[in-house]
Design a protein around this motif. Structure first.
Motif, short mmCIF file in Angstrom:
data_model
loop_
_atom_site.label_atom_id
_atom_site.label_comp_id
_atom_site.label_asym_id
_atom_site.label_seq_id
_atom_site.Cartn_x
_atom_site.Cartn_y
_atom_site.Cartn_z
N GLU A 191 21.23 37.06 41.00
CA GLU A 191 22.25 36.57 40.07
C GLU A 191 23.19 37.70 39.65
N GLN A 192 22.65 38.89 39.40
CA GLN A 192 23.47 40.03 39.03
C GLN A 192 24.42 40.42 40.16
N VAL A 193 23.93 40.40 41.38
CA VAL A 193 24.76 40.72 42.54
C VAL A 193 25.88 39.70 42.67
N GLU A 194 25.56 38.43 42.51
CA GLU A 194 26.59 37.39 42.59
C GLU A 194 27.62 37.55 41.48
N ASP A 195 27.17 37.88 40.25
CA ASP A 195 28.10 38.11 39.14
C ASP A 195 29.01 39.30 39.42
N GLU A 196 28.44 40.37 39.96
CA GLU A 196 29.24 41.55 40.28
C GLU A 196 30.25 41.26 41.38
N ALA A 197 29.85 40.47 42.37
CA ALA A 197 30.77 40.10 43.46
C ALA A 197 31.90 39.24 42.91
N TRP A 198 31.57 38.32 42.03
CA TRP A 198 32.59 37.46 41.42
C TRP A 198 33.56 38.30 40.59
N ALA A 199 33.01 39.25 39.80
CA ALA A 199 33.86 40.11 38.97
C ALA A 199 34.79 40.95 39.85
N ALA A 200 34.28 41.45 40.96
CA ALA A 200 35.11 42.23 41.88
C ALA A 200 36.24 41.38 42.45
N VAL A 212 37.60 38.75 40.94
CA VAL A 212 38.55 38.55 39.84
C VAL A 212 39.46 39.78 39.72
N LEU A 213 38.86 40.96 39.75
CA LEU A 213 39.66 42.19 39.66
C LEU A 213 40.68 42.29 40.79
N SER A 214 40.24 41.97 41.99
CA SER A 214 41.17 42.07 43.12
C SER A 214 42.29 41.03 43.03
N ASN A 215 41.99 39.88 42.43
CA ASN A 215 43.01 38.83 42.28
C ASN A 215 44.03 39.16 41.19
N TYR A 216 43.61 39.91 40.18
CA TYR A 216 44.48 40.18 39.03
C TYR A 216 45.07 41.58 38.99
N THR A 217 44.74 42.42 39.98
CA THR A 217 45.30 43.77 40.00
C THR A 217 46.01 44.03 41.32
N VAL A 218 46.92 44.97 41.26
CA VAL A 218 47.64 45.44 42.44
C VAL A 218 47.83 46.94 42.28
N VAL A 219 47.75 47.69 43.36
CA VAL A 219 47.92 49.14 43.27
C VAL A 219 49.41 49.46 43.16
N VAL A 259 36.25 39.87 32.25
CA VAL A 259 36.11 40.79 33.39
C VAL A 259 37.22 41.85 33.33
N ILE A 260 38.43 41.40 33.11
CA ILE A 260 39.58 42.31 33.05
C ILE A 260 39.44 43.26 31.86
N LEU A 261 39.03 42.74 30.72
CA LEU A 261 38.89 43.59 29.53
C LEU A 261 37.79 44.63 29.70
N LYS A 262 36.69 44.25 30.34
CA LYS A 262 35.62 45.23 30.60
C LYS A 262 36.12 46.33 31.53
N TRP A 263 36.91 45.94 32.53
CA TRP A 263 37.48 46.93 33.44
C TRP A 263 38.43 47.86 32.67
N LEU A 264 39.24 47.28 31.82
CA LEU A 264 40.20 48.07 31.05
C LEU A 264 39.50 49.02 30.09
N VAL A 265 38.47 48.55 29.40
CA VAL A 265 37.77 49.39 28.43
C VAL A 265 37.01 50.52 29.13
N SER A 266 36.72 50.35 30.41
CA SER A 266 36.04 51.42 31.15
C SER A 266 36.91 52.66 31.29
N HIS A 267 38.20 52.54 31.01
CA HIS A 267 39.11 53.68 31.08
C HIS A 267 39.14 54.48 29.77
#
Length: 105
Positions: free
Chosen positions: A11-20, A22-29, A50-58
């Motif tokens: 379940e954790q692996v599936e959640d992490e894959a889903w989050a990844a 989401v990140l790829s769909n909402y971000t661009v380099v 997902v996006i907020l967790k990614w942002l707060v990691s900075h």
């Protein structure tokens, strides 16, 4: 018991894959800075988290930030720093007191 642990790991692996995804769909380099930029703020709560967790990691754990510095960091990823800053507070990813912000544990 072993099967239950395996199910949790799967379940954790599936959640992490889903989050990844989401990140790829909402971000661009960004070609000028080589940093990922947020294209949009997701409308759904689960994707937004997902996006907020990614942002707060900075933000550094244990560091204190003035609002201007928080805005500066967020603006590297999206121009609407006020909304994203409020959302990080609202989702308890960051805390604020007397104009000082810090990342939650």
């Amino acid at each position: 018991m072993l099967n239950k642990q395996f199910d949790i790991s799967l379940e954790q692996v599936e959640d992490e894959a889903w989050a990844a995804k989401v990140l790829s769909n909402y971000t661009v380099v960004d070609k000028t800075s080589a940093l990922p930029r947020l294209k949009d703020i997701p409308a759904t709560r689960k994707k937004r988290l997902v996006i907020l967790k990614w942002l707060v990691s900075h933000f550094e754990q244990g560091a204190n930030y003035r609002e201007a510095k928080v805005n500066e960091i967020i603006k590297q990823f999206h121009p609407d720093c006020a909304t994203l800053r409020r959302e990080m507070i609202g989702y308890n990813l960051m805390q604020r007191e007397s104009g000082i912000y810090w990342r939650q544990n």
